[in-house]
Design an enzyme around this catalytic site. Sequence first.
Site, PDB file in Angstrom:
ATOM      1  N   LEU A  21      14.099  -6.871   0.499  1.00 30.19           N
ATOM      2  CA  LEU A  21      12.802  -6.212   0.384  1.00 30.19           C
ATOM      3  C   LEU A  21      12.876  -5.026  -0.577  1.00 30.19           C
ATOM      4  CD1 LEU A  21      11.648  -6.112   4.125  1.00 30.19           C
ATOM      5  CD2 LEU A  21      10.605  -7.473   2.308  1.00 30.19           C
ATOM      6  N   PRO A  72      10.724 -14.953  -1.766  1.00 27.90           N
ATOM      7  CA  PRO A  72       9.749 -15.182  -0.693  1.00 27.90           C
ATOM      8  C   PRO A  72       9.186 -13.871  -0.148  1.00 27.90           C
ATOM      9  CG  PRO A  72      11.759 -16.434  -0.334  1.00 27.90           C
ATOM     10  CD  PRO A  72      12.046 -15.426  -1.412  1.00 27.90           C
ATOM     11  N   GLU A  96       0.833  -1.206   0.000  1.00 32.74           N
ATOM     12  CA  GLU A  96       0.000   0.000   0.000  1.00 32.74           C
ATOM     13  C   GLU A  96       0.866   1.254   0.000  1.00 32.74           C
ATOM     14  OE1 GLU A  96      -2.492  -0.488   3.372  1.00 32.74           O
ATOM     15  OE2 GLU A  96      -3.806  -1.943   2.402  1.00 32.74           O
ATOM     16  N   GLU A 144      12.559  -4.645  -3.898  1.00 33.33           N
ATOM     17  CA  GLU A 144      13.157  -4.683  -5.230  1.00 33.33           C
ATOM     18  C   GLU A 144      12.294  -5.390  -6.265  1.00 33.33           C
ATOM     19  OE1 GLU A 144      17.812  -4.941  -4.855  1.00 33.33           O
ATOM     20  OE2 GLU A 144      16.922  -6.628  -3.790  1.00 33.33           O
TER      21      GLU A 144
END
Length: 404
Positions: free
Chosen positions: A281, A240, A70, A283
Site C-alpha cells: 500500500l 490490486p 482522500e 506506493e
Amino acid sequence: MDAAGNTGRLLYKIYRALTYGLTPLVHLHLRWRRRRGLEHPTRWPERLGRPSLPRPSGPLLWFHAVSLGEGMAAIPVIKRFVQCRPDLNILMTTTTLSAFEVIKNQLPSSVLYQISLALLNARVSMKSFRLWSQPVLLPLISLMLSKFSLIIPLSSMQAIRFQILQAPPFIINFSGDLKYAIECDASNGETGSIEDLKGQLASRRVWMASSIHRGEEKVMLGVHKALIQVYPDLVTIIVPRNPQHGLEIAQELQKGGQNVALRSQHQRIMPGTQIYMVNTLGELRCLYRLSPVAVIGGSFFPGLAGHNISEAAAAGCAVLTGHHVGHFSHMVKEMQRLNPLSIIQVSGTLELEEAIMELLNDTKVLDARRMAAKQAFCALSHGIIANVWNLLNFHVLRVSLQES
C-alpha cells in the site's frame, strides 16, 4: 426559527438518541473488527471519540479523511498549513486502518494523528443525494450543512447538489480538485527502491494495471497473455486495490507455472519474470514512474466507480481506463476537454489489448499520449493548494480567531 429548522433539530435529537441506544452494538462491532485486523489494536477507542493523546493548548485544525486516497490528497494542504501557520495544532484522522498505516509516515512530525468545520473536495454520491433530498431527511441534512463555515465542492455538479440540499450558498466556493495535488514523498526511502526497480526494468517493455478490483484481473491477465505473444520481454505490473487480492492472484499464477515477482517479499525482476505483483500500500504514485502505460482499474465492470487517473498523468504515463468511472467522470471529461489525447477509454479486454498494442508499436503515438496526459494534469493542478489555503484562511481561520 422557521419550521424546517425546527424539524431538522427534532430529527437531530432522534438521531442522537438512536446512536446512544446502539452504543453497545457499536462496541461489539469494533471489537470484532479489531480481531479481524481491521482496527488498530490499541487505538480503536478513538472510533468512540476517546482521544489517545491530550488536546494541546491553542487553536486546533482537524483534517479527517475517509479513505487512503482522500488522506493522500489532504497531505499537501496540511504541509502548507504547517509552513504558513506554525502556531496552529494540526490533527489528522482517517476512517480506515490501511490509510492510517500509510499516512502516519508522510505527515510532518508536528501533526497529531488520531474547530470550525470545512468540507474539502466535497462530494455527495447520487445514491446519497436521492436519499438525503427526501422530505423526511432534508431538514436534518440542511441543519448539518449549516454548521460548516466552508464547503469546497469537487465540481460544479457537486455544488448544485449541495445547494439543493440547502447548504448556505455563501459558504460554497471552488478551488479545484484536490486529487490533482500530487506529490511523491521521498522521505520514507521509497525513491531508492523505485530507482532500483527502474534499473531492473531498463531493458524490458512495461505496462501497468493499477487499482484493479476482484474480477478485473481476468481482463488484465487476458491482455497480458495476448501481449506476451508479440513482446516476449514484456513485464506486466499489477497493483490490486487490496494487497491480499494481489497475493491470491500471484499464488494462482505460480501454480500455473508463471514466473511472478512479489513486491511485498522484495523479489527482484529477473530475465524470466513476466508479472510483477505489487501487493503493498501507499506506493502507487511513485510506481507510475516505472511504466509508460497505465491502465486504471475499478472501471471495467458495472457497479465500480473508477479511481484517480491524475496520479498516472502526473507521472507522464499514457492513461487508459474503462467506462465505469463514477464520480471520476468529471476528471476524465476535464482532461479530455483540455487535450482529447490525454485519456483513452475502452470497453473490455479486446479494446484494451488493441489500445496498448498500438501504444507499444508506435513510439510517436505513445509519446503524444504521454505528453497530452502530463499537460492536462499540469493545467488542472496549477494553484490548487494555494487556492485551498486562501479559502480556509479566510472562511475558517480568520473567523475562528475573531470569535475567540
